[in-house]
Scaffold this active site. Structure first.
Site, PDB file in Angstrom:
ATOM      1  CE1 TYR A   1      -4.414  -3.246   4.918  1.00  0.00           C
ATOM      2  CE2 TYR A   1      -2.093  -3.853   4.875  1.00  0.00           C
ATOM      3  CZ  TYR A   1      -3.322  -3.777   4.248  1.00  0.00           C
ATOM      4  OH  TYR A   1      -3.464  -4.225   2.961  1.00  0.00           O
TER       5      TYR A   1
ATOM      6  CG  ASP B   1      -1.057   1.022  -1.308  1.00  0.00           C
ATOM      7  OD1 ASP B   1      -0.429   1.098  -0.241  1.00  0.00           O
ATOM      8  OD2 ASP B   1      -1.290  -0.059  -1.886  1.00  0.00           O
TER       9      ASP B   1
ATOM     10  CG  HIS C   1      -5.829   0.093   2.591  1.00  0.00           C
ATOM     11  ND1 HIS C   1      -5.338   1.343   2.218  1.00  0.00           N
ATOM     12  CD2 HIS C   1      -4.729  -0.694   2.724  1.00  0.00           C
ATOM     13  CE1 HIS C   1      -4.010   1.289   2.118  1.00  0.00           C
ATOM     14  NE2 HIS C   1      -3.624   0.073   2.429  1.00  0.00           N
TER      15      HIS C   1
ATOM     16  NE  ARG D   1       0.248   0.372   7.781  1.00  0.00           N
ATOM     17  CZ  ARG D   1       0.470  -0.245   6.621  1.00  0.00           C
ATOM     18  NH1 ARG D   1       1.670  -0.710   6.323  1.00  0.00           N
ATOM     19  NH2 ARG D   1      -0.505  -0.410   5.749  1.00  0.00           N
TER      20      ARG D   1
END
Length: 293
Positions: free
Chosen positions: A152, A244, A176, A120
């Site tokens: 992200y 989440d 998201h 990530r």
């Protein structure tokens, strides 16, 4: 920073919606336990313990079968807590790591053995101090076979990140949906820009997650449902879903996890869509060997 925060519901409701057997919560985290897995000195928040026992109890309570555990920023690049949770899952969890870009190939291989299937990159300035794109690209070029990169970011830097993301040579998964302003609706500028990005290559996936973060109208998050359902329908083979949990930094607006699960049929109204969202798509990314069996 000594006060530890609780960002999750102490007794979430049982969802009205029942996920199909084999459903996967494809975005969740663990915090600690701190006594075993200390938080990073660079952590921007200090949470209470939310370890694997709590995560797996929630999984069962909500009606899920597996988890994809994403390394939380409070643990920095020490993935021991995430690996511990995967090891305790009896094969029911895989994970996404956060790594120092200088990580060795041997250490990447060890992460793979521990159940990690991606890394990530976090571009939220309030969570990370340094996001070196050149070093991120270098490590992205030498990931183990079958891995992907999770990214992200917030909607206002999507265009700025495009050249960097275009250069990543493995599949991308966007957390998201890049945090669009869902109050703009399904045809607002943020969603239009995100759709253009998805259309730029066919190996970009996204998580239709976090109504509690993205929808200021609050539970039941109608703006989120209205904006996201068309996106799920149009890109149904590239979308994932997750709780989440334990909702990092959401201590001032803690969501009921049962209500989050009840969003699923609102953004994926048919059994076929629900199966793709909750089983087929995450299995392809995280348990591909079972899909080939």
């Amino acid at each position: 920073m000594t006060d530890r925060i609780t960002s999750w519901h102490g007794s979430p409701s049982r969802p009205l919606y029942t996920p199909p057997p084999g459903a996967i919560d494809a975005h969740c985290h663990v915090f600690g336990p701190m006594a075993d897995f200390p938080f990073s000195a660079k952590a921007k928040y200090l949470p209470q313990d939310a370890g694997p026992d709590m995560l797996f109890a929630l999984r069962d309570h909500l009606g899920f079968a597996r988890n994809v555990i994403v390394q939380a920023s409070c643990h920095g690049t020490d993935n021991a807590a995430t690996l511990d949770a995967i090891a305790k899952s009896n094969g029911k969890a895989r994970g996404v790591a956060v790594v120092d870009p200088a990580i060795s190939d041997a250490d990447l291989a060890a992460l793979h053995e521990g159940g990690i299937r991606g890394i990530r990159f976090n571009f939220l300035k309030r969570l990370v101090d340094d996001a070196p794109k050149d070093k991120f690209l270098e490590v992205a070029r030498r990931l183990p076979a079958g891995w992907h990169v999770v990214i992200y970011f917030e909607a206002d830097i999507l265009e700025e990140l495009r050249p960097f993301m275009d250069a990543i040579p493995v599949p991308l998964v966007i957390d998201h949906m890049g945090r669009p302003d869902v109050t703009q609706g399904p045809d607002g500028p943020d969603m239009k820009a995100f759709r253009a990005f998805l259309d730029s290559r066919d190996d970009i996936w996204f998580k239709a997650t976090c109504p509690d973060r993205l929808d200021p109208t609050g539970d039941p998050w109608n703006s989120f449902a209205d904006a996201v359902a068309p996106l799920v329908a149009d890109y149904q083979d590239r979308v994932l879903w997750g709780t989440d949990w334990p909702h990092p930094n959401m201590q001032d607006a803690i969501p009921d996890d049962g209500h989050l699960v009840d969003m699923i049929p609102r953004i994926a109204p048919t059994a076929d869509l629900q199966r793709k969202l909750l089983i087929d798509n995450p299995m392809r990314l995280y348990w591909p060997e079972e899909m080939r069996a």
